[in-house]
Design a protein around this motif. Structure first.
Motif, PDB file in Angstrom:
ATOM      1  N   PRO A  98       0.823  -1.222   0.000  1.00 48.07           N
ATOM      2  CA  PRO A  98       0.000   0.000   0.000  1.00 48.07           C
ATOM      3  C   PRO A  98       0.850   1.262   0.000  1.00 48.07           C
ATOM      4  N   ARG A  99       0.366   2.259  -0.743  1.00 48.25           N
ATOM      5  CA  ARG A  99       1.070   3.540  -0.811  1.00 48.25           C
ATOM      6  C   ARG A  99       0.902   4.327   0.481  1.00 48.25           C
ATOM      7  N   ASP A 100      -0.284   4.216   1.071  1.00 49.95           N
ATOM      8  CA  ASP A 100      -0.597   4.961   2.291  1.00 49.95           C
ATOM      9  C   ASP A 100      -1.750   4.258   2.997  1.00 49.95           C
ATOM     10  N   ALA A 101      -2.225   4.846   4.092  1.00 49.91           N
ATOM     11  CA  ALA A 101      -3.270   4.219   4.898  1.00 49.91           C
ATOM     12  C   ALA A 101      -4.562   4.017   4.108  1.00 49.91           C
ATOM     13  N   GLU A 102      -4.969   4.986   3.315  1.00 49.39           N
ATOM     14  CA  GLU A 102      -6.218   4.866   2.546  1.00 49.39           C
ATOM     15  C   GLU A 102      -6.101   3.761   1.504  1.00 49.39           C
ATOM     16  N   HIS A 103      -4.941   3.681   0.880  1.00 49.23           N
ATOM     17  CA  HIS A 103      -4.728   2.617  -0.106  1.00 49.23           C
ATOM     18  C   HIS A 103      -4.791   1.252   0.573  1.00 49.23           C
ATOM     19  N   ALA A 104      -4.232   1.140   1.775  1.00 51.93           N
ATOM     20  CA  ALA A 104      -4.286  -0.105   2.539  1.00 51.93           C
ATOM     21  C   ALA A 104      -5.729  -0.483   2.840  1.00 51.93           C
ATOM     22  N   ALA A 105      -6.519   0.499   3.256  1.00 53.85           N
ATOM     23  CA  ALA A 105      -7.930   0.249   3.566  1.00 53.85           C
ATOM     24  C   ALA A 105      -8.686  -0.215   2.330  1.00 53.85           C
ATOM     25  N   GLN A 106      -8.392   0.369   1.189  1.00 52.61           N
ATOM     26  CA  GLN A 106      -9.053  -0.025  -0.054  1.00 52.61           C
ATOM     27  C   GLN A 106      -8.758  -1.487  -0.382  1.00 52.61           C
ATOM     28  N   MET A 107      -7.507  -1.886  -0.217  1.00 50.21           N
ATOM     29  CA  MET A 107      -7.140  -3.270  -0.510  1.00 50.21           C
ATOM     30  C   MET A 107      -7.807  -4.232   0.453  1.00 50.21           C
ATOM     31  N   LEU A 108      -7.859  -3.874   1.721  1.00 50.00           N
ATOM     32  CA  LEU A 108      -8.480  -4.745   2.716  1.00 50.00           C
ATOM     33  C   LEU A 108      -9.977  -4.907   2.461  1.00 50.00           C
ATOM     34  N   ARG A 109     -10.632  -3.847   2.025  1.00 50.48           N
ATOM     35  CA  ARG A 109     -12.055  -3.952   1.669  1.00 50.48           C
ATOM     36  C   ARG A 109     -12.238  -4.930   0.507  1.00 50.48           C
ATOM     37  N   ARG A 110     -11.302  -4.905  -0.396  1.00 54.83           N
ATOM     38  CA  ARG A 110     -11.380  -5.789  -1.555  1.00 54.83           C
ATOM     39  C   ARG A 110     -11.184  -7.254  -1.154  1.00 54.83           C
ATOM     40  N   LEU A 111     -10.276  -7.486  -0.209  1.00 55.62           N
ATOM     41  CA  LEU A 111      -9.982  -8.848   0.232  1.00 55.62           C
ATOM     42  C   LEU A 111     -11.031  -9.394   1.190  1.00 55.62           C
ATOM     43  N   SER A 112     -11.722  -8.499   1.890  1.00 54.39           N
ATOM     44  CA  SER A 112     -12.696  -8.889   2.905  1.00 54.39           C
ATOM     45  C   SER A 112     -13.781  -9.818   2.369  1.00 54.39           C
ATOM     46  N   GLY A 113     -13.966 -10.955   3.050  1.00 55.58           N
ATOM     47  CA  GLY A 113     -15.011 -11.888   2.675  1.00 55.58           C
ATOM     48  C   GLY A 113     -14.776 -12.604   1.362  1.00 55.58           C
ATOM     49  N   ALA A 114     -13.566 -12.573   0.855  1.00 58.37           N
ATOM     50  CA  ALA A 114     -13.277 -13.163  -0.452  1.00 58.37           C
ATOM     51  C   ALA A 114     -12.053 -14.080  -0.381  1.00 58.37           C
TER      52      ALA A 114
END
Length: 212
Positions: A98-114
């Motif tokens: 991740p580039r920054d905290a928001e980018h990290a959150a975006q990736m985690l949302r994508r991985l969540s439940g998948a």
């Protein structure tokens, strides 16, 4: 002199895994003028499986050149070099660091439940004075990770911990994210960053057996 290997990685997790395997090691980290991050830049439309193997090969070449410089300047002894690279992929897309905290959150949302796939490639070989003579053993570990659903509060708390930074896919299976890993199919150590079975096999092919 006791046997050891050079680990061309800044990852403390890879150091921990080598220690777990009982392999003595010294770090062979990039010089200040080296742009190590540039080696990890993916090519357009490059499949994750090919990407991680290509990057690991480039890392080995860079580490070999680094050893040559330091051997001339500092008299480094010739011992095997281990390089590795880990990437997370989902729906054909590479999820890097991740580039920054928001980018990290975006990736985690994508991985969540998948479900996603983690590839870790290794390159293990003896350093050579002729770079064209370098023929490291290259192996690939592939694992499937089933992640439970993470709520927004879960994601925010995890990102705030700082743990996602510097990790492919914005998470580390050995840390707090383990609370959301429902199931894995493959290598735990590979997901962590250094597949121990493949590493032991590669060292054995170099006549550097792990079991002594």
């Amino acid at each position: 002199m006791a046997d050891f290997i050079y680990l061309a990685s800044q990852s403390p997790r890879r150091r921990e895994l080598l220690t777990q395997l009982g392999v003595a090691h010294e770090l062979l980290l990039p010089d200040a003028h080296e742009d190590a991050e540039a080696l990890e830049e993916p090519m357009a439309c490059e499949p994750a499986r090919e990407y991680v193997q290509r990057v690991t090969g480039l890392k080995f070449v860079a580490a070999n050149e680094r050893w040559l410089r330091r051997q001339a300047e500092q008299g480094l002894v010739r011992q095997p070099i281990v390089c590795a690279d880990t990437t997370v992929t989902m729906d054909g897309h590479i999820l890097g660091k991740p580039r920054d905290a928001e980018h990290a959150a975006q990736m985690l949302r994508r991985l969540s439940g998948a479900t996603h796939t983690v590839y870790t490639a290794i390159a293990v070989g003896w350093p050579e004075r002729d770079i064209h003579a370098c023929k490291p053993v290259q192996l690939l570990s592939s694992s499937v990770v089933h992640m439970a659903t993470m709520g927004e509060e879960d994601i925010a708390a995890y990102v705030a911990s700082g743990e996602p930074m510097g990790k492919a896919g914005a998470y580390g299976i050995q840390g707090r994210a383990a609370a959301f890993i429902a199931r894995i199919e493959g290598s735990y150590s590979g997901i962590m960053g250094l597949p121990l079975y493949e590493t032991a096999q590669a060292l054995g092919r170099l006549a550097w057996p792990v079991a002594r």
